[in-house]
Write a protein that holds these residues in place. Structure first.
Motif, PDB file in Angstrom:
ATOM      1  N   LYS A 199       1.872  -9.513  -3.283  1.00  0.00           N
ATOM      2  CA  LYS A 199       0.976  -9.593  -2.636  1.00  0.00           C
ATOM      3  C   LYS A 199       0.913  -7.690  -1.754  1.00  0.00           C
ATOM      4  O   LYS A 199       1.883  -7.079  -1.255  1.00  0.00           O
ATOM      5  CB  LYS A 199       1.101  -9.983  -1.236  1.00  0.00           C
ATOM      6  CG  LYS A 199       0.029 -10.592  -0.209  1.00  0.00           C
ATOM      7  CD  LYS A 199      -0.337 -10.818   0.896  1.00  0.00           C
ATOM      8  CE  LYS A 199       0.076 -11.961   0.512  1.00  0.00           C
ATOM      9  NZ  LYS A 199      -0.090 -13.352   1.578  1.00  0.00           N
ATOM     10  N   THR A 200      -0.495  -6.758  -1.910  1.00  0.00           N
ATOM     11  CA  THR A 200      -0.773  -5.620  -1.142  1.00  0.00           C
ATOM     12  C   THR A 200      -1.757  -5.887  -0.435  1.00  0.00           C
ATOM     13  O   THR A 200      -2.652  -6.370  -0.692  1.00  0.00           O
ATOM     14  CB  THR A 200      -1.414  -4.845  -2.335  1.00  0.00           C
ATOM     15  OG1 THR A 200       0.173  -4.473  -3.356  1.00  0.00           O
ATOM     16  CG2 THR A 200      -1.721  -3.487  -1.901  1.00  0.00           C
ATOM     17  N   TYR A 201      -1.350  -5.318   0.663  1.00  0.00           N
ATOM     18  CA  TYR A 201      -2.431  -5.024   2.544  1.00  0.00           C
ATOM     19  C   TYR A 201      -3.156  -4.129   2.203  1.00  0.00           C
ATOM     20  O   TYR A 201      -2.958  -2.678   1.612  1.00  0.00           O
ATOM     21  CB  TYR A 201      -0.815  -5.603   2.786  1.00  0.00           C
ATOM     22  CG  TYR A 201      -0.143  -6.634   3.659  1.00  0.00           C
ATOM     23  CD1 TYR A 201      -1.528  -7.532   3.699  1.00  0.00           C
ATOM     24  CD2 TYR A 201       0.708  -6.930   3.194  1.00  0.00           C
ATOM     25  CE1 TYR A 201      -0.622  -8.576   4.738  1.00  0.00           C
ATOM     26  CE2 TYR A 201       0.853  -7.687   3.208  1.00  0.00           C
ATOM     27  CZ  TYR A 201       0.498  -8.895   3.655  1.00  0.00           C
ATOM     28  OH  TYR A 201       1.135 -10.411   4.181  1.00  0.00           O
ATOM     29  N   TRP A 202      -4.606  -4.256   2.562  1.00  0.00           N
ATOM     30  CA  TRP A 202      -5.181  -3.054   3.208  1.00  0.00           C
ATOM     31  C   TRP A 202      -6.127  -2.693   4.082  1.00  0.00           C
ATOM     32  O   TRP A 202      -5.741  -4.225   4.592  1.00  0.00           O
ATOM     33  CB  TRP A 202      -6.508  -3.410   2.061  1.00  0.00           C
ATOM     34  CG  TRP A 202      -7.259  -2.442   1.257  1.00  0.00           C
ATOM     35  CD1 TRP A 202      -8.777  -1.733   2.058  1.00  0.00           C
ATOM     36  CD2 TRP A 202      -7.160  -1.300   0.269  1.00  0.00           C
ATOM     37  NE1 TRP A 202      -8.821  -1.389   1.765  1.00  0.00           N
ATOM     38  CE2 TRP A 202      -8.053   0.052   0.967  1.00  0.00           C
ATOM     39  CE3 TRP A 202      -5.683  -0.648  -0.770  1.00  0.00           C
ATOM     40  CZ2 TRP A 202      -8.090   0.743  -0.209  1.00  0.00           C
ATOM     41  CZ3 TRP A 202      -6.308  -0.031  -1.465  1.00  0.00           C
ATOM     42  CH2 TRP A 202      -7.472   1.148  -0.790  1.00  0.00           C
ATOM     43  N   SER A 223      -9.600  -0.795  -7.102  1.00  0.00           N
ATOM     44  CA  SER A 223      -8.304  -1.779  -7.311  1.00  0.00           C
ATOM     45  C   SER A 223      -8.099  -2.866  -7.408  1.00  0.00           C
ATOM     46  O   SER A 223      -8.004  -2.864  -8.529  1.00  0.00           O
ATOM     47  CB  SER A 223      -7.733  -1.056  -5.618  1.00  0.00           C
ATOM     48  OG  SER A 223      -7.483   0.615  -5.274  1.00  0.00           O
ATOM     49  N   LYS A 224      -8.736  -3.327  -6.748  1.00  0.00           N
ATOM     50  CA  LYS A 224      -8.696  -4.957  -7.146  1.00  0.00           C
ATOM     51  C   LYS A 224      -9.330  -5.221  -8.722  1.00  0.00           C
ATOM     52  O   LYS A 224      -8.737  -6.252  -8.949  1.00  0.00           O
ATOM     53  CB  LYS A 224     -10.260  -5.632  -6.099  1.00  0.00           C
ATOM     54  CG  LYS A 224      -9.801  -5.684  -4.932  1.00  0.00           C
ATOM     55  CD  LYS A 224     -10.754  -6.686  -3.776  1.00  0.00           C
ATOM     56  CE  LYS A 224     -10.051  -6.469  -2.381  1.00  0.00           C
ATOM     57  NZ  LYS A 224     -10.990  -7.781  -1.817  1.00  0.00           N
ATOM     58  N   SER A 225     -10.257  -4.381  -9.282  1.00  0.00           N
ATOM     59  CA  SER A 225     -10.579  -4.964 -10.239  1.00  0.00           C
ATOM     60  C   SER A 225      -9.250  -4.146 -11.871  1.00  0.00           C
ATOM     61  O   SER A 225      -9.189  -5.403 -13.057  1.00  0.00           O
ATOM     62  CB  SER A 225     -12.172  -4.261 -10.585  1.00  0.00           C
ATOM     63  OG  SER A 225     -12.004  -3.732 -12.016  1.00  0.00           O
ATOM     64  N   ARG A 226      -9.201  -2.627 -11.899  1.00  0.00           N
ATOM     65  CA  ARG A 226      -8.049  -2.534 -11.887  1.00  0.00           C
ATOM     66  C   ARG A 226      -6.582  -3.916 -11.864  1.00  0.00           C
ATOM     67  O   ARG A 226      -5.943  -4.579 -13.354  1.00  0.00           O
ATOM     68  CB  ARG A 226      -7.657  -1.421 -11.743  1.00  0.00           C
ATOM     69  CG  ARG A 226      -8.581  -0.511 -11.645  1.00  0.00           C
ATOM     70  CD  ARG A 226      -8.214   1.253 -11.857  1.00  0.00           C
ATOM     71  NE  ARG A 226      -8.944   2.404 -11.759  1.00  0.00           N
ATOM     72  CZ  ARG A 226      -8.312   3.696 -11.637  1.00  0.00           C
ATOM     73  NH1 ARG A 226      -7.005   3.778 -11.225  1.00  0.00           N
ATOM     74  NH2 ARG A 226      -9.382   4.346 -11.638  1.00  0.00           N
ATOM     75  N   ALA A 227      -6.310  -4.038 -10.407  1.00  0.00           N
ATOM     76  CA  ALA A 227      -5.295  -5.158 -10.650  1.00  0.00           C
ATOM     77  C   ALA A 227      -5.584  -6.610 -11.564  1.00  0.00           C
ATOM     78  O   ALA A 227      -4.641  -6.706 -12.262  1.00  0.00           O
ATOM     79  CB  ALA A 227      -5.100  -5.537  -8.835  1.00  0.00           C
TER      80      ALA A 227
END
Length: 329
Positions: free
Chosen positions: A321-324, A175-179
């Motif tokens: 911001k997205t929380y994980w 997800s980080k890579s895509r973001a």
């Protein structure tokens, strides 16, 4: 999977009324359109402010709902408040029935046969059910597991918690890579003037005051940054911004940039097209401290200092911001 609105808002209505439905009601019945492109044209006309990608995605889902389901197919919808999946069987062809559920007028009749608790499914299956699309096809393995769970045959593996950590970490990395790639895409769509403003905004977020050169001859300076904003106080950072170049910046471009610099200047050269090996060598041996920043490095710096960015910069590049979930070691 047919999603019942955000958070499964109308899952109970789906079950109570014996149907699944999707929206986009403003374009009327889908029977009026003979092909997907006609649906897309109607959506574009009805929702002109939407981006092109959303027009295409919406028309694809509407076409799939009308023609991609058959009587006898299994259908699933999710109630996130109770963490359960309702499972049923499609009983009708496409219908346009705004009288049944006004916000979801495109419907198919469904015979609901039971529910499956999300926690009873494996991590792998739960992950595949996480798409935010209104309508999508389940993988064969996920469909089989739901059928087994519906029959009371499924059991969560003993090592599922350990697998969950591994899978979630993999998903997080993906997800980080895509973001980051999406952010780079957004930055790359800015025009040359907007890119200069974005770089100036980054420097302000880092604590400097900036001046952006007016359009026209800038003698190799697009942005100037310093503690006072006038360049009287050190450090005085002079910035050149090259955007959407079809080729990487070479050593000659850097030598031109360095030609008019003062001994106490600091240089920043931003090129979204990247730099050649010779250019990086030239930067290492420059007479003043010089940093080269390609698109990857620009986005990395923007993410690091985004919390300090002003409203003008955030307007150029809106991020949220997205929380994980995090786990202690």
């Amino acid at each position: 999977m047919v999603r019942a609105g955000s958070g499964g808002l109308v899952a109970d209505d789906f079950v109570e009324k014996g149907l699944v439905g999707i929206g986009w009601g403003d374009i009327g019945t889908l029977d009026e359109y003979d092909k997907k492109s006609a649906i897309e044209s109607a959506i574009r006309e009805e929702y002109p402010d939407w981006p092109t990608g959303r027009h295409r995605s919406s028309s694809s889902q509407l076409q799939r709902f009308r023609l991609g389901l058959s009587v006898g197919d299994r259908v699933v919808t999710y109630d996130s408040s109770r963490r359960i999946y309702h499972v049923g069987t499609v009983e009708s062809d496409y219908l346009h029935r705004p009288d049944l559920l006004p916000e979801y007028p495109n419907v198919r009749k469904v015979a609901w046969v039971g529910v499956v608790e999300r926690d009873k499914l494996s991590v792998a299956t739960r992950n595949t059910l996480g798409s935010t699309l209104t309508l999508f096809r389940l993988s064969e393995s996920a469909a089989d597991e739901i059928e087994r769970a519906l029959a009371g045959q499924a059991a969560t593996p003993e090592n599922d918690e350990e697998d969950a950590d591994k899978d979630e970490n993999t998903i997080l990395a993906d997800s980080k890579s895509r973001a980051i790639e999406f952010i780079k895409d957004r930055v790359n769509r800015l025009d040359a003037n907007e890119m200069e403003q974005l770089v100036a905004g980054l420097l302000r977020a880092m604590g400097y005051k900036t001046r952006v050169s007016p359009t026209g001859a800038d003698r190799g300076i697009d942005v100037m940054a310093s503690p006072d904003g006038f360049g009287f106080e050190s450090p005085r950072i002079v910035v050149e911004v090259k955007h959407r170049s079809s080729t990487a910046m070479g050593a000659q471009e850097l030598r031109t940039f360095l030609g008019g610099r003062h001994d106490n200047d600091k240089g920043l050269y931003v090129s979204t097209g990247g730099f050649t090996k010779d250019a990086r060598y030239e930067a290492d041996r420059a007479k003043i401290p010089l940093m080269l920043m390609d698109l990857d490095e620009l986005v990395s710096a923007l993410l690091e200092y985004y919390e300090n960015a002003d409203a003008k910069t955030r307007t150029l590049l809106p991020l949220e911001k997205t929380y994980w979930p995090a786990w202690a070691d």
